[in-house]
Design a protein around this motif. Structure first.
Motif, PDB file in Angstrom:
ATOM      1  N   PRO A 246     -39.314 -17.801  12.091  1.00  0.00           N
ATOM      2  CA  PRO A 246     -38.165 -18.629  11.725  1.00  0.00           C
ATOM      3  C   PRO A 246     -38.527 -19.886  10.937  1.00  0.00           C
ATOM      4  O   PRO A 246     -37.631 -20.618  10.501  1.00  0.00           O
ATOM      5  CB  PRO A 246     -37.570 -19.002  13.097  1.00  0.00           C
ATOM      6  N   LEU A 247     -39.831 -20.147  10.738  1.00  0.00           N
ATOM      7  CA  LEU A 247     -40.270 -21.340  10.026  1.00  0.00           C
ATOM      8  C   LEU A 247     -40.647 -21.077   8.578  1.00  0.00           C
ATOM      9  O   LEU A 247     -40.751 -22.017   7.785  1.00  0.00           O
ATOM     10  CB  LEU A 247     -41.489 -21.970  10.733  1.00  0.00           C
ATOM     11  N   LEU A 248     -40.846 -19.805   8.223  1.00  0.00           N
ATOM     12  CA  LEU A 248     -41.377 -19.495   6.898  1.00  0.00           C
ATOM     13  C   LEU A 248     -40.575 -20.154   5.784  1.00  0.00           C
ATOM     14  O   LEU A 248     -41.124 -20.784   4.877  1.00  0.00           O
ATOM     15  CB  LEU A 248     -41.412 -17.985   6.678  1.00  0.00           C
ATOM     16  N   HIS A 249     -39.258 -20.004   5.841  1.00  0.00           N
ATOM     17  CA  HIS A 249     -38.434 -20.489   4.737  1.00  0.00           C
ATOM     18  C   HIS A 249     -38.383 -22.014   4.655  1.00  0.00           C
ATOM     19  O   HIS A 249     -37.970 -22.570   3.634  1.00  0.00           O
ATOM     20  CB  HIS A 249     -37.008 -19.936   4.855  1.00  0.00           C
ATOM     21  N   THR A 250     -38.804 -22.699   5.720  1.00  0.00           N
ATOM     22  CA  THR A 250     -38.760 -24.164   5.713  1.00  0.00           C
ATOM     23  C   THR A 250     -39.950 -24.765   4.977  1.00  0.00           C
ATOM     24  O   THR A 250     -39.931 -25.952   4.629  1.00  0.00           O
ATOM     25  CB  THR A 250     -38.749 -24.713   7.149  1.00  0.00           C
ATOM     26  N   GLY A 251     -41.002 -23.957   4.758  1.00  0.00           N
ATOM     27  CA  GLY A 251     -42.201 -24.484   4.141  1.00  0.00           C
ATOM     28  C   GLY A 251     -43.014 -25.354   5.072  1.00  0.00           C
ATOM     29  O   GLY A 251     -43.924 -26.067   4.636  1.00  0.00           O
ATOM     30  N   GLU A 252     -42.682 -25.346   6.341  1.00  0.00           N
ATOM     31  CA  GLU A 252     -43.348 -26.204   7.323  1.00  0.00           C
ATOM     32  C   GLU A 252     -44.120 -25.383   8.361  1.00  0.00           C
ATOM     33  O   GLU A 252     -44.181 -25.717   9.537  1.00  0.00           O
ATOM     34  CB  GLU A 252     -42.316 -27.086   8.036  1.00  0.00           C
ATOM     35  N   ALA A 253     -44.711 -24.296   7.907  1.00  0.00           N
ATOM     36  CA  ALA A 253     -45.443 -23.412   8.812  1.00  0.00           C
ATOM     37  C   ALA A 253     -46.877 -23.893   8.971  1.00  0.00           C
ATOM     38  O   ALA A 253     -47.837 -23.217   8.591  1.00  0.00           O
ATOM     39  CB  ALA A 253     -45.411 -21.980   8.273  1.00  0.00           C
ATOM     40  N   SER A 254     -47.026 -25.074   9.546  1.00  0.00           N
ATOM     41  CA  SER A 254     -48.362 -25.656   9.683  1.00  0.00           C
ATOM     42  C   SER A 254     -49.038 -25.163  10.950  1.00  0.00           C
ATOM     43  O   SER A 254     -48.384 -24.849  11.948  1.00  0.00           O
ATOM     44  CB  SER A 254     -48.271 -27.182   9.717  1.00  0.00           C
ATOM     45  N   ALA A 255     -50.360 -25.129  10.911  1.00  0.00           N
ATOM     46  CA  ALA A 255     -51.122 -24.722  12.093  1.00  0.00           C
ATOM     47  C   ALA A 255     -50.897 -25.695  13.237  1.00  0.00           C
ATOM     48  O   ALA A 255     -50.805 -25.292  14.406  1.00  0.00           O
ATOM     49  CB  ALA A 255     -52.603 -24.635  11.752  1.00  0.00           C
ATOM     50  N   ASP A 256     -50.774 -26.983  12.926  1.00  0.00           N
ATOM     51  CA  ASP A 256     -50.553 -27.978  13.982  1.00  0.00           C
ATOM     52  C   ASP A 256     -49.222 -27.722  14.685  1.00  0.00           C
ATOM     53  O   ASP A 256     -49.130 -27.781  15.916  1.00  0.00           O
ATOM     54  CB  ASP A 256     -50.554 -29.385  13.385  1.00  0.00           C
ATOM     55  N   GLY A 257     -48.165 -27.435  13.905  1.00  0.00           N
ATOM     56  CA  GLY A 257     -46.857 -27.192  14.498  1.00  0.00           C
ATOM     57  C   GLY A 257     -46.828 -25.940  15.343  1.00  0.00           C
ATOM     58  O   GLY A 257     -46.237 -25.924  16.432  1.00  0.00           O
ATOM     59  N   VAL A 258     -47.475 -24.870  14.867  1.00  0.00           N
ATOM     60  CA  VAL A 258     -47.528 -23.626  15.633  1.00  0.00           C
ATOM     61  C   VAL A 258     -48.329 -23.829  16.912  1.00  0.00           C
ATOM     62  O   VAL A 258     -47.937 -23.350  17.983  1.00  0.00           O
ATOM     63  CB  VAL A 258     -48.135 -22.495  14.778  1.00  0.00           C
ATOM     64  N   ALA A 259     -49.444 -24.538  16.817  1.00  0.00           N
ATOM     65  CA  ALA A 259     -50.257 -24.804  18.006  1.00  0.00           C
ATOM     66  C   ALA A 259     -49.445 -25.570  19.055  1.00  0.00           C
ATOM     67  O   ALA A 259     -49.480 -25.239  20.246  1.00  0.00           O
ATOM     68  CB  ALA A 259     -51.505 -25.591  17.618  1.00  0.00           C
ATOM     69  N   ARG A 260     -48.689 -26.576  18.605  1.00  0.00           N
ATOM     70  CA  ARG A 260     -47.862 -27.335  19.557  1.00  0.00           C
ATOM     71  C   ARG A 260     -46.818 -26.438  20.218  1.00  0.00           C
ATOM     72  O   ARG A 260     -46.564 -26.541  21.424  1.00  0.00           O
ATOM     73  CB  ARG A 260     -47.169 -28.496  18.832  1.00  0.00           C
TER      74      ARG A 260
END
Length: 340
Positions: A246-260
């Motif tokens: 669900p984050l792909l289209h936001t351009g905010e698919a960061s490793a830090d965000g996924v880890a959190r």
């Protein structure tokens, strides 16, 4: 519930049912972040939270707080999931129940009181009960309503006599409790200590076999493959994909965000992925590849829109990545799909 999923067939069925009852299809899908490509394949998986959002929006748009009951009453499981088709092709009700226990996760996943199936049988005071064992059922009682209505109304169409003799649910009686009486046609108790349906003690031997045995065998082979694929998604790589989707289209698919989102530090995420012979970049790249192919193969999304949906800010960068993935340009793949 962030790691739980449902089949796209269930979501598509709810959308179609709500549209028939007055909801606007585009507005309903947008309210839950569902794209047309997300529900083209009935066996595709969507986050469970998406189903919750769809149900709540559909209730509002249809002005029907009992929508989950009505959905379960009107739409047979065989119209939504391979699990329903297999149950209908089972020899007896006991066989159908065994298949539901084994394959139920293909329809939707829930958090249970144990690692066993969601629905289990239990004896209480000499009576046979089918028990829904999911955790915190009152947080989303619509799931109980839909499942119980479907399990009552589906078999009612072919069984010789009533198979459910009483219904007990843990949530309080809603304002539309008269709909419970109309649909279940048996005593219903609210604010109970469990979600359960009392069954006719002879139900196990009652025949089903609405489809030939050949159909049962073919569908079971298909379901086994889907079940294995679902198990594979329970790897960390699969969990990372579930967060990323669900984050792909936001351009905010960061490793830090996924880890959190997964409760890890960045370093722990990388270490755990490495133990699966994967990296964060590989998982993200593979997901973008797969989703891009699905969008373009659907024929309803342009190349530029696909680039945006899979997280590329520049179409040129997407085209280069796509050429690396497939050896072809996105436009070539889309044109080939249109010509076919």
């Amino acid at each position: 519930m962030s790691n739980l999923t449902i089949s796209a067939g269930v979501a598509a069925g709810l959308i179609a049912f709500a549209v028939e009852r007055g909801a606007d299809r585009a507005d309903l899908m947008a309210s839950a972040g569902v794209l047309p490509a997300d529900i083209e394949d009935a066996d595709h998986r969507l986050p469970f939270d998406t189903y919750m959002a769809l149900m709540r929006s559909a209730q509002d748009m249809c002005d029907d707080p009992a929508l989950a009951l009505h959905f379960g009453e009107a739409v047979d499981l065989a119209e939504l999931s391979i699990v329903g088709l297999i149950m209908n092709a089972s020899a007896t009700m006991a066989d159908a129940f065994a298949q539901m226990q084994r394959l139920g996760r293909l329809t939707l996943e829930t958090e249970g009181l144990s690692d066993g199936p969601r629905f289990q049988t239990s004896m209480r005071d000499g009576q046979l009960w089918m028990v829904d064992t999911r955790i915190n059922p009152n947080a989303f009682p619509e799931l109980t309503e839909g499942a119980f209505a479907r399990l009552v109304c589906g078999p009612r169409r072919f069984l010789p006599r009533p198979h459910v003799l009483a219904v007990q649910v843990t949530h309080p009686a809603p304002a539309y409790r008269a709909e419970y009486d109309r649909i279940f046609q048996c005593p219903v108790s609210f604010s109970s200590d469990w979600n359960a349906m009392r069954l006719d003690p002879q139900i196990a031997t009652w025949p089903v076999a609405l489809q030939p045995r050949y159909v049962f065998d073919v569908l079971t082979q298909r379901a086994d493959g889907l079940l294995q694929a679902l198990e594979d998604q329970k790897t960390l790589s699969g969990r990372v994909e579930a967060v990323l989707l669900p984050l792909l289209h936001t351009g905010e698919a960061s490793a830090d965000g996924v880890a959190r989102a997964l409760g890890f530090s960045r370093q722990t995420l990388f270490r755990k992925l490495k133990s699966e012979d994967a990296s964060y970049e590989q998982v993200l790249d593979a997901l973008r590849h797969r989703m891009a192919l699905r969008y373009l193969s659907g024929g309803r999304v342009s190349v530029n829109e696909t680039a945006y949906l899979v997280g590329f800010s520049e179409p040129a960068a997407f085209s280069r990545a796509f050429k690396r993935w497939t050896g072809k340009s996105p436009r070539e793949v889309r044109l080939a799909r249109a010509a076919g």
